[in-house]
Design a protein around this motif. Structure first.
Motif: not given
Length: 271
Positions: A159-169
């Motif tokens: 759920t870490r936003s700093d990680f997920l903002k770099l991931v494209e689903f």
């Protein structure tokens, strides 16, 4: 054939007709993907990315009979085949396919030297997994589903936003007849089909996508620049088992309806 169809329809299984032994191998692949959930990475133009979280990868390559042997090109190294592969690689070579398992593969971009095939796969063992809602194998035309997808690290949802903002689903739908592909980018913003913002769950509403009869392919892809994960599902869409015709009857002081139902498939308990 009728028995196999009925068995698969009543158990949400899959029915496929194999015209040859070669076709049977590909059918086994899709049944395996349905029953055993293996993480995969996308294979694009015979290239795929291996990241540091991957402990093992297995490459399945289909090839025509009498075609040249498959070669694998590791990052920054020379091509290898079944005869030159080191002991860390288990390589099974058959007439129409090759199965290659690599322990502790080097991170970076790998490449296959062979003809491209949509059924080729790169399956992986990793602590970084992509999960998605499992859609039934058999559905009726017009049925709708809410699809949710998210990433797991060591079994815990990320759920870490700093990680997920770099991931494209992304969600991709391949039409059964036209083989047309439609792609949508999924968001975690709490709007539209997404139920809650920044919870690490990305949602998509599968509505009119499953209207046409036939076998649809649904693909979820997560691209994190340094890693990629992919989940593919096949769904067979059947016509509606009955036709409903409604006719209103209007009088001066009332409104009534006459409803006629006609069975098309023997899927309805008339009691």
């Amino acid at each position: 054939i009728d028995l196999m169809k009925k068995l698969s329809e009543n158990t949400d299984g899959a029915f496929r007709m194999a015209e040859s032994a070669d076709a049977l191998q590909r059918i086994f692949l899709h049944l395996f993907e349905r029953s055993v959930k293996r993480d995969t990475v996308p294979l694009k133009g015979n290239k795929f990315k291996i990241d540091k979280s991957i402990n093992e990868c297995t490459i399945l390559v289909f090839r025509p009979r009498n075609a040249p042997p498959v070669k694998v090109i590791p990052p920054g190294k020379k091509p290898i085949d079944s005869k030159t592969a080191p002991k860390s690689i288990r390589w099974i070579s058959e007439d129409t396919y090759e199965l290659i398992t690599i322990s502790k593969p080097k991170a970076g971009e790998w490449q296959l030297s062979t003809k491209e095939d949509p059924d080729n796969r790169v399956m992986i063992v990793t602590d970084l997994k992509l999960k998605a809602t499992e859609i039934p194998s058999n559905v009726l035309t017009g049925e709708t589903f809410d699809l949710e997808t998210y990433l797991l690290e060591d079994g815990e949802k990320i759920t870490r936003s700093d990680f997920l903002k770099l991931v494209e689903f992304k969600f991709r739908h391949i039409h059964p007849i036209e083989q047309k592909t439609n792609t949508w980018t999924l968001q975690d913003h709490g709007m539209g089909n997404d139920t809650m913002a920044k919870d690490g769950v990305y949602s998509f509403y599968i509505g009119k996508n499953l209207r046409d009869i036939g076998i649809h392919e649904l693909v979820v892809n997560a691209n994190g620049r340094t890693f990629e994960r992919r989940i593919s599902q096949q769904v067979r869409v059947f016509e509606s088992p009955l036709i409903v015709d409604t006719k209103p009857t209007i009088t001066e002081d009332s409104l009534s309806y006459r409803i006629n139902m006609k069975l098309i498939l023997d899927w309805v308990d008339t009691d």
